[in-house]
Scaffold this motif. Sequence first.
Motif, mmCIF file in Angstrom:
data_model
loop_
_atom_site.group_PDB
_atom_site.id
_atom_site.type_symbol
_atom_site.label_atom_id
_atom_site.label_comp_id
_atom_site.label_asym_id
_atom_site.label_seq_id
_atom_site.Cartn_x
_atom_site.Cartn_y
_atom_site.Cartn_z
ATOM 1 N N LEU A 1 2.391 10.006 -6.234
ATOM 2 C CA LEU A 1 1.808 11.215 -6.813
ATOM 3 C C LEU A 1 2.885 12.200 -7.229
ATOM 4 C CD1 LEU A 1 -1.139 12.061 -4.479
ATOM 5 C CD2 LEU A 1 -1.210 11.656 -6.911
ATOM 6 N N PHE B 1 -0.468 7.147 1.669
ATOM 7 C CA PHE B 1 -1.091 8.409 1.292
ATOM 8 C C PHE B 1 -1.375 9.241 2.534
ATOM 9 C CE2 PHE B 1 -2.466 5.791 -2.356
ATOM 10 C CZ PHE B 1 -1.947 6.587 -3.355
ATOM 11 N N LEU C 1 -4.072 15.459 -1.692
ATOM 12 C CA LEU C 1 -3.582 14.099 -1.507
ATOM 13 C C LEU C 1 -2.085 14.082 -1.740
ATOM 14 C CD1 LEU C 1 -4.490 11.165 -0.990
ATOM 15 C CD2 LEU C 1 -4.675 10.909 -3.449
ATOM 16 N N LEU D 1 0.845 -1.197 0.000
ATOM 17 C CA LEU D 1 0.000 0.000 0.000
ATOM 18 C C LEU D 1 0.877 1.242 0.000
ATOM 19 C CD1 LEU D 1 -2.866 -0.751 2.522
ATOM 20 C CD2 LEU D 1 -2.952 -0.672 0.038
#
Lengths: 359, 239
Positions: free
Chosen positions: A349, A6, A344, A3
């Motif tokens: 990202l 975030f 986010l 994962l």
Amino acid sequence: MALPSFQVETQTKASAVFGIAAAAALLIAFAAPLLVSRGVIQDLFFILTMLVLAQNWNLLAGYAGLISVGQQVFVGFGAYAMFGCVILFGVDPLVAVLIAGVLSTLLAIPTAFFTFRLYGPYFAIGTWVVAEVVRLLLAQWKALGGGTGTSLPRDATRDMLGVGLMRDVFDMKASQAGDALTYWLALILAALTVGFIYRLLRSKQGLGLAAVRDNEQAARAVGVDARRMKAFVYLATAFITGIAGALIYVQKARISPDAAFSVTDWTAYVIFIVVIGGIGTVEGPIVGVIVFFLLQNLLAGYGSWYLLVLGLIGIGVMLFAPRGLWGLVSDRTGIQLFPVRRMLKGGSLNQTSKGGPHG
Amino acid sequence: MTILQLEGVSKKFGALTVAEQISFAVGEGEALGIIGPNGAGKSTLFNLITGNIATDSGTIRFCGSDVTRASPMARCLSGMGRTFQIPQPFEKLTVFENLLVAGSFGSRRQEHEVSVRCAEILGDTGLIDKANVPAGGLTLLQRKRLELARALATEPKLLLLDEIAGGLTEEECRSLVATIRAIHAKGIAVIWIEHVLHALNSVVERLLVLHFGKVIGIGKPAEIMDSRAVREIYLGIEI
């Protein structure tokens, strides 16, 4: 797959610095009655109360999509409720201000019942009609001066809660102490209003509100109770606007239906402030009210040219900077003093986009 | 177990009948495709199921309870997620915030509880690079993906997809089909309206054919595609 980690951020660097600066400014503002003349205090009182009205209208129109041109109904009704409590029942004006807020909220319930059936421009017209109806009704109230209006009894403001104390502590005259007291209350009201609205916008409910404003049908489809949310905003702004109206008229100490329900003073100017400052941002009304105050003083000697110039500036801003003066600044610099964006971060990202303000 | 059941659902707009005595059921975790010519009443049927349009008669049961008179909001909260044929993003919110709204309200939880899940859905639907961009700036294809992502964020038991593959390139269509298969594989029931038949048939277990507001056939895709009525009224027009 591991994962990605975030995180969600809403704080910006500018907002952290601004938070400290705002706290300092608030402290200085509290000391103002001891530092500056009575005239300046009265100007500041005007700015603060207009700021409260503008923040409320911005919440209604810029966030809940409820474009009302009838908010003067709560200013006028709040003011009359306060006068009624003081003159008829001998209540202390400061207590009467709170009662006025509660009564304004109660008035908002039947008002919402009628106007919420209308959409868009029809809602706007509906709110104005309600305001006129309430004005005409209160103009019939002979005990409060009917159509010509009345004044607060001199003793009422002189013996207001806290005035005696301030006379003793700061050695002020009664009139001076009264001005200082209403100023402080306006300052507290403005700070609480901005704080309340900012908190609301950062909460889950604020996000839902923005969704309702952008697309009501889609908001309902993802489980947002649009009707309840709008009703809450409408009642909350009625409460605060009622308190602001009552406070304004404690300071004015004289009321008439035409002045208290003036669509120009309490709605058109307020819309002007929000539009030139930047609708849909907390910063906008703050910028707007300062610009409005400066313009008003600059153009004070030109009679009705004043309104004409205000109108032209309003049109100019709508055409060339539809997101207002603060929108211009924010777009150029990316600065947000009251950030509500959920950014986010983390994971894979790329971090270039700033998202911009909500409005 | 049945998740959605329609019994004798009818709707008229004035003299125009858009749904006539529609009855069918969808099982838990099933995928049902809906086809029919333009104007057959497919999107209207969706709006009747989700509550955006009220029925004239008939009943709609969802997860065992009667939702015929329930609001779209209540139906979403009980587990219906939908996409709109014409995408309806929250334009001034970012893509991520669009999902946060759906995630927190649609599943009655707090923002921080759903934020990671929302980010994962953005990854699954290929929107992660657009997370912090206002949704108003998306292209049509991205808006369609956002519709899907937002519906998923509400944690639906039943997902209603309205022409989500229209206008996609072959490659994009393949990746969308893979995404929907993955969703379906998690046990989420799907009802999918689509004109792109090969995409539809590679996912759904049954097909329902709608014509002038009436169900004229329901069954396995191969049987339906072979049936005479379907060939005449649907394929004859479309191909």
